[in-house]
Design an enzyme around this catalytic site. Structure first.
Site, PDB file in Angstrom:
ATOM      1  N   GLU A  49       2.796  80.421  69.383  1.00 48.27           N
ATOM      2  CA  GLU A  49       1.349  80.165  69.375  1.00 48.27           C
ATOM      3  C   GLU A  49       0.842  80.189  67.934  1.00 48.27           C
ATOM      4  OE1 GLU A  49      -0.040  83.429  72.039  1.00 48.27           O
ATOM      5  OE2 GLU A  49       2.083  83.493  72.503  1.00 48.27           O
ATOM      6  N   HIS A  78      -0.863  77.703  74.449  1.00 46.09           N
ATOM      7  CA  HIS A  78      -0.018  78.785  74.947  1.00 46.09           C
ATOM      8  C   HIS A  78       1.050  78.263  75.908  1.00 46.09           C
ATOM      9  CE1 HIS A  78       1.198  82.738  76.169  1.00 46.09           C
ATOM     10  NE2 HIS A  78       0.220  83.333  75.519  1.00 46.09           N
ATOM     11  N   HIS A 108      -7.153  86.780  74.262  1.00 43.05           N
ATOM     12  CA  HIS A 108      -7.241  85.363  74.605  1.00 43.05           C
ATOM     13  C   HIS A 108      -8.636  84.911  75.079  1.00 43.05           C
ATOM     14  CE1 HIS A 108      -3.098  84.985  73.726  1.00 43.05           C
ATOM     15  NE2 HIS A 108      -2.585  85.294  74.897  1.00 43.05           N
ATOM     16  N   ARG A 123      -5.258  89.039  70.152  1.00 40.92           N
ATOM     17  CA  ARG A 123      -6.060  90.243  70.408  1.00 40.92           C
ATOM     18  C   ARG A 123      -7.106  90.528  69.342  1.00 40.92           C
ATOM     19  NH1 ARG A 123      -1.092  90.722  72.313  1.00 40.92           N
ATOM     20  NH2 ARG A 123      -0.915  91.434  74.455  1.00 40.92           N
ATOM     21  N   ASP A 150       6.992  89.919  70.541  1.00 37.57           N
ATOM     22  CA  ASP A 150       5.601  89.555  70.835  1.00 37.57           C
ATOM     23  C   ASP A 150       4.823  89.811  69.549  1.00 37.57           C
ATOM     24  OD1 ASP A 150       3.220  88.898  71.968  1.00 37.57           O
ATOM     25  OD2 ASP A 150       3.246  90.420  73.552  1.00 37.57           O
TER      26      ASP A 150
HETATM   27  C1  GLA Z   1       0.337  86.395  74.241  1.00 32.62           C
HETATM   28  C2  GLA Z   1       0.377  87.844  73.970  1.00 32.62           C
HETATM   29  C3  GLA Z   1       1.239  88.537  74.953  1.00 32.62           C
HETATM   30  C4  GLA Z   1       0.754  88.247  76.365  1.00 32.62           C
HETATM   31  C5  GLA Z   1       0.691  86.762  76.578  1.00 32.62           C
HETATM   32  C6  GLA Z   1       0.081  86.392  77.887  1.00 32.62           C
HETATM   33  O1  GLA Z   1       1.458  85.757  73.873  1.00 32.62           O
HETATM   34  O2  GLA Z   1       0.783  88.139  72.641  1.00 32.62           O
HETATM   35  O3  GLA Z   1       1.245  89.908  74.706  1.00 32.62           O
HETATM   36  O4  GLA Z   1      -0.492  88.809  76.545  1.00 32.62           O
HETATM   37  O5  GLA Z   1      -0.058  86.148  75.572  1.00 32.62           O
HETATM   38  O6  GLA Z   1       0.666  87.048  78.946  1.00 32.62           O
END
Ligand code: GLA
Length: 375
Positions: A340, A202, A128, A103, A275
């Site tokens: 990631e 990803h 992304h 982000r 996350d």
């Molecule tokens: C990343 C983000 C998640 C989500 C995924 C895609 O991992 O951190 O919050 O947006 O991508 O769904």
């Protein structure tokens, strides 16, 4: 005489077995998009039983076949059977993500005093790479080769201003597989103007194979003493918090599911689970161990080494059963682990985070090694 013959025979044997052991790369069609655009795929196969298929749409790892402890081969990454599905129901499955994976707050950043605005495609933020990030672009196959490493190089040229980012950017993704079942992925980029970037892969891993179980029973180790806590929109607050004594401590192996519901931790609430960006121990730029995922049932293990400063650990929290993947399976929350590797989220707005800036004349490299084994 006899000794010379034996030496020749031994050399021949050695060459034959080496030949037989080489990893192979094969190129073929992977159907077409609904507008008729042809998609190709390259399959890398090791003699030790791993095989990775990479398609030109998004330079995407479309399938990854790995043997379990009994030698049964199954696909360990989520995705779709057809290329068009990756555009119709996109969620970055296996994709090469860019220009900026993760982000950027409010889709805004500046470079040398000049402001740039990106599309807000994740609540108030940019996620992304925007609406049509690298995952939704057609990449070109530059080369395909077999040998000790079976290898494919794919490239994409992103126009100056694409998705709001400055500079023409030339990107390559090189996937290579060897007979030690190491899949290496290297992203490289150059730019014509100062810009920011964060390229990563990803993949959604489910080591059960064909997603027969969720990942809550997987054991995860993260070589990270600290992580970057986020606000409710998943933008880092700027803090680097020690994981010790928290549900984010994966310094020793922990079951994913053991602490994922611990909503006493506000970070778990914000993420709907994990996350979060973990700060990988050791010096960024050098390849070092970052994560281990182990599935006790199948016996499959994935060890990841990275050069990046951080790694986003995401447990598929947004998978809500409306994504029907390979074999028409519904993907649900907790069905996969994403790891990631990259710079930290929102780095362009945090001067003290490792830099995401790339200048003309510099080369960007992000290397990821996934090593598979089973016992
Ligand atoms: C990343 C983000 C998640 C989500 C995924 C895609 O991992 O951190 O919050 O947006 O991508 O769904």
């Amino acid at each position: 005489m006899k000794r010379a013959f034996l030496a020749i025979a031994a050399a021949h044997l050695c060459a034959t077995s080496l030949g037989a052991q080489a990893a192979t790369a094969t190129r073929g069609a992977f159907g077409a998009l609904s507008d008729g655009t042809k998609v190709e795929a390259v399959t890398l196969t090791s003699s030790a039983g791993v095989s990775a298929k990479i398609m030109t749409l998004g330079a995407t790892l479309q399938s990854l076949i790995v043997p379990d402890k009994a030698g049964h081969k199954d696909d360990v990454v989520l995705g779709y059977d057809t290329a068009q599905d990756y555009l119709t129901r996109p969620d970055y499955f296996g994709a090469s993500v860019g220009r900026y994976a993760n982000r950027i707050a409010k889709g805004k950043f500046s470079i040398d005093g000049k402001a740039f605005t990106l599309a807000a495609n994740d609540g108030p933020n940019s996620l992304h790479g925007g609406k049509l990030g690298f995952d939704k672009r057609m990449w070109k196959i530059d080369s395909v080769s077999s040998g000790a490493d079976a290898k494919v190089v794919m490239s994409y040229v992103s126009a100056d201003g694409e998705e709001g980012f400055p500079g023409e950017m030339k990107v390559t993704a090189t996937y290579s597989l060897n007979d030690q079942n190491e899949l290496k992925l290297e992203y490289r980029a150059t730019t014509s103007k100062p810009t920011v970037l964060n390229l990563t892969n990803h993949s959604y891993f489910n080591l059960s194979g064909n997603d027969t179980r969720d990942v809550m029973g997987n054991m995860v180790t993260l070589h990270a003493a600290r992580f970057t806590p986020v606000d409710a929109t998943l933008i880092p607050t700027g803090e680097r918090r020690a994981v010790a004594g928290t549900v984010f401590d994966f310094a020793t192996p922990h079951r994913v599911g053991d602490r994922i519901r611990d909503a006493k931790d506000q970070q778990i609430k914000f993420g709907r689970g994990y996350d979060h960006n973990f700060i990988v121990d050791g010096a960024a730029g050098s390849l070092r161990p970052a994560a281990v995922v182990q599935d006790p049932v199948s016996g499959r293990t994935m060890e990841m080494s990275v050069t990046a400063p951080g790694i986003q650990f995401y447990t598929g929290n947004f998978l809500d059963g409306t994504y029907f993947g390979k074999g028409n399976r519904a993907y649900r929350q907790g069905d996969a682990i994403c790891l990631e590797p990259g710079v930290f989220p929102d780095s362009p707005n945090h001067a003290d985070f490792p830099t995401s800036r790339l200048n003309p004349g510099q080369s960007y490299v992000n290397t990821i090694v996934y090593k598979f084994s089973a016992k």
